[in-house]
Design a protein around this motif. Structure first.
Motif: not given
Length: 65
Positions: A18-27, A46-52
C-alpha cells in the motif's frame, strides 16, 4: 490479538505494498514534464516512508502487530 508470525508478516507486506502505491502516486503527481525526474523520485520515496510508518504505527496501536 494472538496472530501467528506468518499472518503478521503478511500484514507487514500488505502495508509495504500500500505504501508503494502511495509513493508511486505521489511521485507521479509531483513530476512535471519540464523538470528532472530526481525531485519526483525523492518526493515519492518520502511519501513511501511516511505511509509505511503511518500504516505500521496504526497496526501496532490496534494490537495487530
Amino acid at each position: 490479538m494472538n496472530l501467528s508470525l506468518g499472518v503478521k508478516v503478511l500484514i507487514v507486506v500488505i502495508c509495504a505494498l500500500v505504501s508503494v502505491i502511495a509513493g508511486i502516486v505521489a511521485g507521479l503527481l509531483k513530476h512535471t514534464p519540464a523538470t528532472p525526474k530526481a525531485p519526483a523520485i525523492l518526493f515519492g520515496g518520502g511519501a513511501f516512508g511516511g505511509a509505511l510508518t503511518l500504516c505500521l504505527l496504526v497496526m501496532s496501536s490496534l494490537g495487530v502487530l
